[in-house]
Write an enzyme that holds these catalytic residues in place. Structure first.
Site, PDB file in Angstrom:
ATOM      1  N   ARG A  37       0.880  -1.286  -0.025  1.00  0.00           N
ATOM      2  CA  ARG A  37       0.085  -0.033  -0.099  1.00  0.00           C
ATOM      3  C   ARG A  37       0.814   1.256   0.082  1.00  0.00           C
ATOM      4  NH1 ARG A  37      -5.418   0.007   1.632  1.00  0.00           N
ATOM      5  NH2 ARG A  37      -6.092  -2.165   1.115  1.00  0.00           N
ATOM      6  N   ARG A  41      -3.192   7.150   0.260  1.00  0.00           N
ATOM      7  CA  ARG A  41      -3.624   8.449   0.919  1.00  0.00           C
ATOM      8  C   ARG A  41      -2.653   8.713   1.741  1.00  0.00           C
ATOM      9  NH1 ARG A  41      -9.326   6.523   2.947  1.00  0.00           N
ATOM     10  NH2 ARG A  41      -8.190   4.579   2.615  1.00  0.00           N
ATOM     11  N   ARG A  50      -5.849  11.997  -7.276  1.00  0.00           N
ATOM     12  CA  ARG A  50      -7.282  11.201  -7.193  1.00  0.00           C
ATOM     13  C   ARG A  50      -8.356  11.961  -6.906  1.00  0.00           C
ATOM     14  NH1 ARG A  50      -8.497   6.528  -4.707  1.00  0.00           N
ATOM     15  NH2 ARG A  50     -10.413   7.521  -5.264  1.00  0.00           N
ATOM     16  N   ASP A  86      -6.620  -2.647  -7.271  1.00  0.00           N
ATOM     17  CA  ASP A  86      -7.356  -3.327  -6.222  1.00  0.00           C
ATOM     18  C   ASP A  86      -7.823  -4.726  -6.616  1.00  0.00           C
ATOM     19  OD1 ASP A  86      -8.365  -2.392  -3.424  1.00  0.00           O
ATOM     20  OD2 ASP A  86      -9.773  -3.911  -4.094  1.00  0.00           O
ATOM     21  N   TYR A 161     -15.130 -11.514   0.820  1.00  0.00           N
ATOM     22  CA  TYR A 161     -15.875 -10.557   0.306  1.00  0.00           C
ATOM     23  C   TYR A 161     -16.980 -10.708  -0.373  1.00  0.00           C
ATOM     24  CZ  TYR A 161     -12.217  -7.100   1.547  1.00  0.00           C
ATOM     25  OH  TYR A 161     -11.265  -6.267   2.408  1.00  0.00           O
TER      26      TYR A 161
HETATM   27  O1  CP3 Z   1       0.342   0.575  -3.253  1.00  0.00           O
HETATM   28  C1  CP3 Z   1      -0.173  -0.796  -3.306  1.00  0.00           C
HETATM   29  O2  CP3 Z   1       0.015  -1.660  -2.248  1.00  0.00           O
HETATM   30  C2  CP3 Z   1      -0.966  -1.140  -4.542  1.00  0.00           C
HETATM   31  C3  CP3 Z   1      -2.288  -0.725  -4.553  1.00  0.00           C
HETATM   32  C4  CP3 Z   1      -3.428  -1.634  -3.496  1.00  0.00           C
HETATM   33  C5  CP3 Z   1      -4.533  -1.002  -3.209  1.00  0.00           C
HETATM   34  N1  CP3 Z   1      -5.171  -2.078  -2.955  1.00  0.00           N
HETATM   35  C6  CP3 Z   1      -5.007   0.199  -3.512  1.00  0.00           C
HETATM   36  C7  CP3 Z   1      -6.040   0.659  -2.896  1.00  0.00           C
HETATM   37  C8  CP3 Z   1      -3.150  -3.217  -3.403  1.00  0.00           C
HETATM   38  C9  CP3 Z   1      -2.130  -4.008  -3.441  1.00  0.00           C
HETATM   39  C10 CP3 Z   1      -4.687  -3.255  -2.849  1.00  0.00           C
HETATM   40  C11 CP3 Z   1      -4.883  -4.856  -2.094  1.00  0.00           C
HETATM   41  C12 CP3 Z   1      -6.205  -4.906  -1.468  1.00  0.00           C
HETATM   42  N2  CP3 Z   1      -7.307  -4.325  -1.518  1.00  0.00           N
HETATM   43  C13 CP3 Z   1      -6.214  -5.648  -0.322  1.00  0.00           C
HETATM   44  C14 CP3 Z   1      -4.928  -6.714  -0.166  1.00  0.00           C
HETATM   45  C15 CP3 Z   1      -4.185  -5.950   0.664  1.00  0.00           C
HETATM   46  C16 CP3 Z   1      -4.262  -5.853   2.150  1.00  0.00           C
HETATM   47  O3  CP3 Z   1      -4.336  -4.455   2.545  1.00  0.00           O
HETATM   48  O4  CP3 Z   1      -4.415  -6.823   3.108  1.00  0.00           O
HETATM   49  C17 CP3 Z   1      -7.429  -5.889   0.163  1.00  0.00           C
HETATM   50  C18 CP3 Z   1      -7.886  -6.611   1.320  1.00  0.00           C
HETATM   51  C19 CP3 Z   1      -8.012  -4.679  -0.425  1.00  0.00           C
HETATM   52  C20 CP3 Z   1      -9.682  -4.399  -0.428  1.00  0.00           C
HETATM   53  C21 CP3 Z   1      -9.569  -2.926  -0.126  1.00  0.00           C
HETATM   54  N3  CP3 Z   1      -9.623  -1.838  -0.990  1.00  0.00           N
HETATM   55  C22 CP3 Z   1      -9.650  -2.446   1.150  1.00  0.00           C
HETATM   56  C23 CP3 Z   1      -9.586  -3.061   2.602  1.00  0.00           C
HETATM   57  C24 CP3 Z   1      -9.541  -1.033   0.998  1.00  0.00           C
HETATM   58  C25 CP3 Z   1      -9.462   0.289   1.911  1.00  0.00           C
HETATM   59  C26 CP3 Z   1     -10.936   1.204   2.190  1.00  0.00           C
HETATM   60  C27 CP3 Z   1     -10.553   2.210   2.670  1.00  0.00           C
HETATM   61  O5  CP3 Z   1     -10.793   3.501   2.200  1.00  0.00           O
HETATM   62  O6  CP3 Z   1      -9.960   2.447   3.757  1.00  0.00           O
HETATM   63  C28 CP3 Z   1      -9.518  -0.664  -0.575  1.00  0.00           C
HETATM   64  C29 CP3 Z   1      -9.514   0.469  -1.354  1.00  0.00           C
HETATM   65  C30 CP3 Z   1      -8.094   0.769  -1.769  1.00  0.00           C
HETATM   66  N4  CP3 Z   1      -7.442   0.150  -2.249  1.00  0.00           N
HETATM   67  C31 CP3 Z   1      -7.512   2.236  -1.557  1.00  0.00           C
HETATM   68  C32 CP3 Z   1      -6.275   2.131  -2.269  1.00  0.00           C
HETATM   69  C33 CP3 Z   1      -5.147   3.011  -2.335  1.00  0.00           C
HETATM   70  C34 CP3 Z   1      -8.053   3.464  -0.856  1.00  0.00           C
HETATM   71  C35 CP3 Z   1      -8.871   3.999  -1.746  1.00  0.00           C
HETATM   72  C36 CP3 Z   1      -9.014   5.397  -1.572  1.00  0.00           C
HETATM   73  O7  CP3 Z   1      -7.882   6.085  -1.804  1.00  0.00           O
HETATM   74  O8  CP3 Z   1      -9.909   6.210  -1.574  1.00  0.00           O
END
Ligand code: CP3
Length: 352
Positions: A37, A41, A50, A86, A161
């Protein structure tokens, strides 16, 4: 299928990079470091780019996805990019109604809980992954000798999910389905494995040099359930990229009891969360498996001397494994001061 001749592993562009060397069990002079990640943000330039763009729309815009992938590499000097996307992107591209709700995560229009629900899941047309491939290709073109890590959600995490309909703490419904209706469970996990496998292959074909399979929530299952009802599907998701010889990292949270089984599905590197010291993780793996991890994300908010001592301890314990990729024990929290991440990279590189 073989790697395209212009693939960075085939041309040698990334084959000697610290990340790829560590994946293959080698210890380069400077240990590789990147952060799960890292794109997100915590970076002001991410928040600016974004602004007003929905998460899934950002993932499917090749120019923006590439830019967001490159931002943390430019800023921190990490040894890998991770593709901005994602785990639910290929699920959405298959035609499933899923949104990513800010502050919450992926939410389904309707959960998938019965044999009929599973039978109705649409097939993913690999052509639908074209925006993903275009984003990867664009980022890889700009990265030079820095490898890009492609990724996918593992079948268990994706299925949790789909069954729960959104984020959940313990995946109670998913684990009940696993035991109540094993045939439906197997069909659902095969669907998830095929979606994850196609997503990984699209990223590799477009230039990813390493892949990571995220089984973020698999720490909620017992070892026995993991081995019999989860692992075969994870192996199925990885079969395509393994056949191409691309290094595989396999990561989950709370998986201290599962490490050897997670290695067994076809991983080269096992990612460890912050709970288990790397020397103990290595012992559980017979001292033969490269490890990734495991700086506690909570300590990113601690005063630098506390964090620096923790990073030094992680590096010391990582020496028990044949190779070590420095990373966090889970993703970067959104409120992290990005300068702390840059400072960790400098500290790790100074140890070389
Ligand atoms: O930088 C990186 O690692 C690459 C991008 C990445 C994202 N999601 C971007 C993202 C990766 C590798 C993921 C994988 C992902 N997504 C996982 C596995 C990794 C982990 O954290 O265990 C999971 C479980 C998800 C599902 C998911 N997507 C969640 C739990 C969330 C967070 C929700 C939140 O807003 O807190 C997301 C959204 C997400 N995926 C964001 C990003 C940058 C946030 C979106 C935003 O900026 O509004």
């Amino acid at each position: 299928m073989t790697l395209p001749p212009d693939h960075p592993l085939a041309t040698g562009r990334t084959a000697g990079s610290p990340l790829v060397r560590a994946c293959r069990g080698d210890r380069p002079p400077v240990p590789p470091v990147w952060f799960m990640r890292q794109a997100g943000r915590s970076l002001p330039e991410y928040r600016a780019a974004r602004e007003g763009v929905e998460m899934l729309d950002a993932c499917l815009d090749p120019e923006l996805a590439s830019e967001l992938t490159l931002q943390p590499v430019r800023r921190h000097g990490v040894d890998a990019a991770v593709f901005f996307s994602d785990i639910v992107v290929p699920v959405a591209l298959a035609g499933v109604d899923v949104r990513i709700v800010p502050g919450r995560g992926p939410v389904l229009g309707s959960p998938v809980r019965t044999a009929d629900d599973v039978a109705r899941l649409p097939r993913l047309d690999p052509a639908a992954l074209a925006p993903v491939a275009a984003g990867v290709a664009r980022a890889v073109g700009a990265l030079g000798s820095t490898p890009l890590v492609g990724f996918a959600g593992a079948p268990y995490t994706l299925a949790s999910y789909l069954v729960e309909g959104g984020p959940s703490r313990d995946q109670l419904r998913a684990r009940a389905l696993m035991r109540t209706d094993p045939a439906t469970w197997d069909a659902l996990l095969d669907w998830c494995a095929d979606v994850a496998g196609a997503f990984l292959l699209a990223q590799v074909a477009a230039g990813a040099s390493v892949v990571q399979l995220f089984d973020s929530w698999v720490g909620s299952v017992s070892l026995d359930d993991y081995v019999t009802r989860v692992a075969p599907h994870s192996a199925r998701a990885l079969a395509g990229v393994r056949a191409l010889g691309v290094p595989v990292i396999h990561f989950g949270v709370g998986t201290g009891e599962l490490l050897a089984a997670m290695h067994g599905v076809g991983a080269d590197v096992v990612g460890v969360d912050w709970r288990l010291p790397l020397d103990e993780a290595s012992r559980r793996l017979g001292g033969t498996v490269p490890l990734q991890g495991n700086i506690d994300p909570a300590l990113l908010a601690a005063p630098w001397p506390v964090l620096a001592e923790h990073v030094a301890d992680v590096l010391r314990r990582g020496e028990a494994a044949p190779a070590h990729i420095v990373n966090l024990g889970h993703g970067v929290p959104p409120d992290t001061d990005p300068e702390v991440l840059t400072r960790i990279v400098a500290a790790v590189h100074a140890r070389g």
